[in-house]
Motif scaffolding. Structure first.
Motif, PDB file in Angstrom:
ATOM      1  N   MET A   2       0.882  -1.171   0.000  1.00 21.88           N
ATOM      2  CA  MET A   2       0.000   0.000   0.000  1.00 21.88           C
ATOM      3  C   MET A   2       0.917   1.217   0.000  1.00 21.88           C
ATOM      4  N   VAL A   3       0.971   1.881  -1.142  1.00 23.45           N
ATOM      5  CA  VAL A   3       1.878   3.016  -1.310  1.00 23.45           C
ATOM      6  C   VAL A   3       1.075   4.198  -1.848  1.00 23.45           C
ATOM      7  N   SER A   4       1.127   5.322  -1.134  1.00 24.79           N
ATOM      8  CA  SER A   4       0.436   6.549  -1.564  1.00 24.79           C
ATOM      9  C   SER A   4      -1.033   6.286  -1.871  1.00 24.79           C
ATOM     10  N   ASP A   5      -1.698   5.567  -0.949  1.00 28.25           N
ATOM     11  CA  ASP A   5      -3.142   5.312  -1.030  1.00 28.25           C
ATOM     12  C   ASP A   5      -3.549   4.442  -2.221  1.00 28.25           C
ATOM     13  N   SER A   6      -2.612   3.673  -2.783  1.00 30.53           N
ATOM     14  CA  SER A   6      -2.960   2.757  -3.872  1.00 30.53           C
ATOM     15  C   SER A   6      -2.141   1.475  -3.732  1.00 30.53           C
ATOM     16  N   PHE A   7      -2.699   0.386  -4.276  1.00 31.90           N
ATOM     17  CA  PHE A   7      -2.013  -0.897  -4.225  1.00 31.90           C
ATOM     18  C   PHE A   7      -0.930  -0.958  -5.291  1.00 31.90           C
ATOM     19  N   SER A   8       0.123  -1.706  -4.958  1.00 31.22           N
ATOM     20  CA  SER A   8       1.174  -1.994  -5.925  1.00 31.22           C
ATOM     21  C   SER A   8       1.676  -3.416  -5.676  1.00 31.22           C
ATOM     22  N   PHE A   9       2.169  -4.058  -6.747  1.00 33.77           N
ATOM     23  CA  PHE A   9       2.615  -5.445  -6.643  1.00 33.77           C
ATOM     24  C   PHE A   9       3.955  -5.610  -7.360  1.00 33.77           C
ATOM     25  N   LYS A  10       4.743  -6.561  -6.885  1.00 36.52           N
ATOM     26  CA  LYS A  10       5.958  -6.976  -7.585  1.00 36.52           C
ATOM     27  C   LYS A  10       6.123  -8.479  -7.397  1.00 36.52           C
ATOM     28  N   GLY A  11       6.772  -9.101  -8.367  1.00 41.22           N
ATOM     29  CA  GLY A  11       7.026 -10.535  -8.265  1.00 41.22           C
ATOM     30  C   GLY A  11       8.456 -10.861  -8.650  1.00 41.22           C
ATOM     31  N   PHE A  12       9.029 -11.838  -7.972  1.00 41.21           N
ATOM     32  CA  PHE A  12      10.397 -12.277  -8.243  1.00 41.21           C
ATOM     33  C   PHE A  12      10.400 -13.798  -8.388  1.00 41.21           C
ATOM     34  N   ARG A  13      11.141 -14.299  -9.361  1.00 44.53           N
ATOM     35  CA  ARG A  13      11.368 -15.740  -9.449  1.00 44.53           C
ATOM     36  C   ARG A  13      12.859 -15.987  -9.227  1.00 44.53           C
ATOM     37  N   VAL A  14      13.164 -16.618  -8.101  1.00 46.62           N
ATOM     38  CA  VAL A  14      14.555 -16.808  -7.671  1.00 46.62           C
ATOM     39  C   VAL A  14      14.993 -18.238  -7.995  1.00 46.62           C
ATOM     40  N   SER A  15      16.089 -18.349  -8.730  1.00 45.05           N
ATOM     41  CA  SER A  15      16.701 -19.643  -9.032  1.00 45.05           C
ATOM     42  C   SER A  15      18.008 -19.749  -8.266  1.00 45.05           C
ATOM     43  N   VAL A  16      18.207 -20.881  -7.578  1.00 46.49           N
ATOM     44  CA  VAL A  16      19.411 -21.093  -6.768  1.00 46.49           C
ATOM     45  C   VAL A  16      20.203 -22.261  -7.361  1.00 46.49           C
ATOM     46  N   TYR A  17      21.476 -22.025  -7.615  1.00 52.08           N
ATOM     47  CA  TYR A  17      22.319 -23.029  -8.257  1.00 52.08           C
ATOM     48  C   TYR A  17      23.418 -23.491  -7.308  1.00 52.08           C
ATOM     49  N   ALA A  18      23.606 -24.820  -7.271  1.00 51.54           N
ATOM     50  CA  ALA A  18      24.643 -25.408  -6.422  1.00 51.54           C
ATOM     51  C   ALA A  18      26.015 -25.171  -7.043  1.00 51.54           C
ATOM     52  N   HIS A  19      27.063 -25.282  -6.215  1.00 43.89           N
ATOM     53  CA  HIS A  19      28.432 -25.140  -6.712  1.00 43.89           C
ATOM     54  C   HIS A  19      28.750 -26.274  -7.679  1.00 43.89           C
ATOM     55  N   LEU A  20      29.570 -25.976  -8.697  1.00 47.88           N
ATOM     56  CA  LEU A  20      29.880 -26.949  -9.741  1.00 47.88           C
ATOM     57  C   LEU A  20      31.272 -27.545  -9.547  1.00 47.88           C
ATOM     58  N   PRO A  21      31.446 -28.840  -9.873  1.00 46.65           N
ATOM     59  CA  PRO A  21      32.782 -29.435  -9.842  1.00 46.65           C
ATOM     60  C   PRO A  21      33.570 -29.030 -11.087  1.00 46.65           C
ATOM     61  N   VAL A  22      34.895 -29.100 -11.004  1.00 47.30           N
ATOM     62  CA  VAL A  22      35.734 -28.887 -12.186  1.00 47.30           C
ATOM     63  C   VAL A  22      35.623 -30.126 -13.068  1.00 47.30           C
ATOM     64  N   PRO A  23      35.328 -29.980 -14.356  1.00 47.63           N
ATOM     65  CA  PRO A  23      35.190 -31.159 -15.212  1.00 47.63           C
ATOM     66  C   PRO A  23      36.516 -31.914 -15.332  1.00 47.63           C
ATOM     67  N   VAL A  24      36.411 -33.207 -15.602  1.00 47.13           N
ATOM     68  CA  VAL A  24      37.585 -34.087 -15.696  1.00 47.13           C
ATOM     69  C   VAL A  24      37.761 -34.519 -17.146  1.00 47.13           C
ATOM     70  N   ILE A  25      39.002 -34.380 -17.663  1.00 50.90           N
ATOM     71  CA  ILE A  25      39.317 -34.820 -19.022  1.00 50.90           C
ATOM     72  C   ILE A  25      40.154 -36.095 -18.940  1.00 50.90           C
ATOM     73  N   SER A  26      39.709 -37.137 -19.642  1.00 52.43           N
ATOM     74  CA  SER A  26      40.441 -38.406 -19.668  1.00 52.43           C
ATOM     75  C   SER A  26      40.537 -38.906 -21.103  1.00 52.43           C
ATOM     76  N   ARG A  27      41.441 -39.885 -21.318  1.00 53.41           N
ATOM     77  CA  ARG A  27      41.635 -40.431 -22.651  1.00 53.41           C
ATOM     78  C   ARG A  27      41.084 -41.839 -22.736  1.00 53.41           C
ATOM     79  N   ASP A  28      40.463 -42.143 -23.890  1.00 53.30           N
ATOM     80  CA  ASP A  28      39.989 -43.499 -24.164  1.00 53.30           C
ATOM     81  C   ASP A  28      41.128 -44.264 -24.840  1.00 53.30           C
ATOM     82  N   TYR A  29      41.848 -45.083 -24.059  1.00 52.22           N
ATOM     83  CA  TYR A  29      43.021 -45.783 -24.580  1.00 52.22           C
ATOM     84  C   TYR A  29      42.660 -46.953 -25.479  1.00 52.22           C
ATOM     85  N   LEU A  30      41.400 -47.354 -25.521  1.00 55.86           N
ATOM     86  CA  LEU A  30      40.988 -48.444 -26.400  1.00 55.86           C
ATOM     87  C   LEU A  30      40.883 -47.987 -27.847  1.00 55.86           C
ATOM     88  N   SER A  31      40.887 -46.668 -28.064  1.00 52.59           N
ATOM     89  CA  SER A  31      40.812 -46.138 -29.415  1.00 52.59           C
ATOM     90  C   SER A  31      42.210 -45.973 -29.994  1.00 52.59           C
TER      91      SER A  31
END
Length: 419
Positions: free
Chosen positions: A266-295
């Motif tokens: 209720m602001v200045s005798d009138s209604f007002s609205f706001k909306g937020f969509r919050v996304s939360v992301y977990a910490h990421l691991p460092v990717p691992v590079i390996s070789r396929d020795y069968l090739s």
């Protein structure tokens, strides 16, 4: 019936909020109960026992029970019919503002006319070039119902829409969700956009699909409340409410706090609205590079385990070569790549989400050295077999040589004896 005591109670806990004691000639309102939500709003008529709630808000909605001499007499359910209907929508989506049937309907954004229907004259018009063309090619008017659809919505379309007829006016407040992405463990502030709340202003913050009330400011009664213990206490010791602006901060955020937050003001005798969509992301691991020795070639694989809502990519310098994405919870990703043994380019594997990225650079010299320096499992087996065969052959030759020499010595000994 002689009336001795009249009591008014409120809510599921049947909290006593007002009473008249005729014998003691005492009239009392308990307007400080329930965090003071009734402060300075209750009026009790000492002649009739009628209870009046002034300046009512949705905090005072619910069941009111009238008791006379300790016996329940009647229950009143009080609810608020909103004068402004709130509509929340994601940016880029469409929304339809429904209309009641009328011969003449005018749609306004603020005070600007953007569409109208006159069924008597068979006229249907949209004015989508007004307001610098922000509605151009976005308005659709239903000729049968009069409902108005706004497509491909942006924050420019946030605000009050009015449906006017010859008999009534209906208001809609369209709020476009603000998208916020944050790392797990960080803090995020949801801004009310209020510089300073006025004396009679109030704010209510709600969370999730069930619209759980998590924070309240009521300046009129000087009330500032955060409901830390709702929803199994997931917000306990994490909510900070700015008493001046009404902005809400969530600290040490986790994936449990991801979702939709709505603020009604209720602001200045009138209604007002706001909306937020919050996304939360977990910490990421460092990717691992390996070789396929069968090739037989230098085949590489970049992988990451227990990840969600991420993209895994191979880059050659700054150029994207390939990628794979996942939205499922806690899965493993792998992405192959073949390179030449003598390749001098720079390669890297990147895993990222909207707020975090982790990079692993490829060391070609280490993983893609030629077979003159080392060999894979198949060649190792072949070499082992060849080495074994050579060893066996060497032993056979050695045994043969020893036997041959012994035979020669034996023949020489016999010849000497005969002489």
């Amino acid at each position: 019936m002689f009336v001795d005591v009249i009591q008014w109670r409120f809510g599921n806990e049947i909290t006593l909020i007002a009473e008249i004691n005729v014998t003691a000639d005492r009239i009392t309102v308990y307007d400080d109960v329930l965090d003071g939500r009734f402060r300075d709003t209750l009026k009790l008529d000492n002649q009739t026992g009628f209870l009046t709630i002034t300046d009512i808000t949705d905090e005072q909605t619910g069941d009111y029970v009238l008791e006379v001499n300790g016996v329940e007499q009647k229950t009143f359910n009080v609810h608020i019919s909103e004068s402004v209907e709130s509509v929340f929508v994601l940016e880029g989506n469409s929304v339809t503002l429904n209309s009641n049937f009328a011969v003449v309907i005018r749609w306004r954004f603020g005070n600007t006319l953007i569409a109208e229907i006159n069924k008597q004259d068979d006229r249907f018009t949209v004015y989508d070039d007004v307001l610098d063309g922000r509605f151009r090619d976005r308005l659709k008017l239903d000729n049968q119902t009069g409902s108005l659809t706004i497509t491909n919505i942006t924050t420019e379309h946030d605000g009050v829409y009015k449906q006017e007829t010859n008999f009534w006016t209906t208001e809609f407040f369209l709020a476009v969700f603000i998208e916020i992405s944050v790392k797990e463990g960080d803090s995020v502030t949801l801004n009310s956009d209020i510089t300073e709340m006025k004396r009679y202003g109030w704010i209510r913050w709600r969370f999730g699909n069930k619209k759980t009330l998590i924070a309240v400011i009521n300046k009129r009664v000087d009330r500032f409340t955060v409901n830390n213990d709702v929803l199994d206490g997931r917000f306990r010791d994490r909510l900070n409410l700015d008493n001046q602006t009404g902005s809400l901060t969530i600290t040490n955020i986790t994936t449990e706090h991801a979702g939709v937050y709505k603020i009604k003001m209720m602001v200045s005798d009138s209604f007002s609205f706001k909306g937020f969509r919050v996304s939360v992301y977990a910490h990421l691991p460092v990717p691992v590079i390996s070789r396929d020795y069968l090739s037989s070639s230098c085949s590489l694989v970049c992988s990451a385990v227990n990840v969600s809502h991420v993209t895994l990519s191979w880059y050659k310098g700054n150029r994207l070569l390939s990628s794979i994405s996942a939205s499922n919870l806690n899965i493993s990703l792998s992405l192959p790549l073949e390179v030449e043994y003598q390749d001098k380019n720079t390669y890297s594997c990147v895993i990222n989400n909207p707020v975090i990225n982790q990079t692993q650079h490829l060391n070609i010299t280490q993983l893609c050295h030629t077979c003159s320096d080392c060999c894979g499992p198949t060649e190792a087996v072949i070499r082992l077999v060849l080495s074994a065969l050579v060893g066996v052959a060497t032993v056979i030759l050695l045994v043969y040589d020893i036997r041959s020499r012994r035979a020669e010595q034996h023949q020489a000994h016999i010849h000497t004896s005969e002489t």
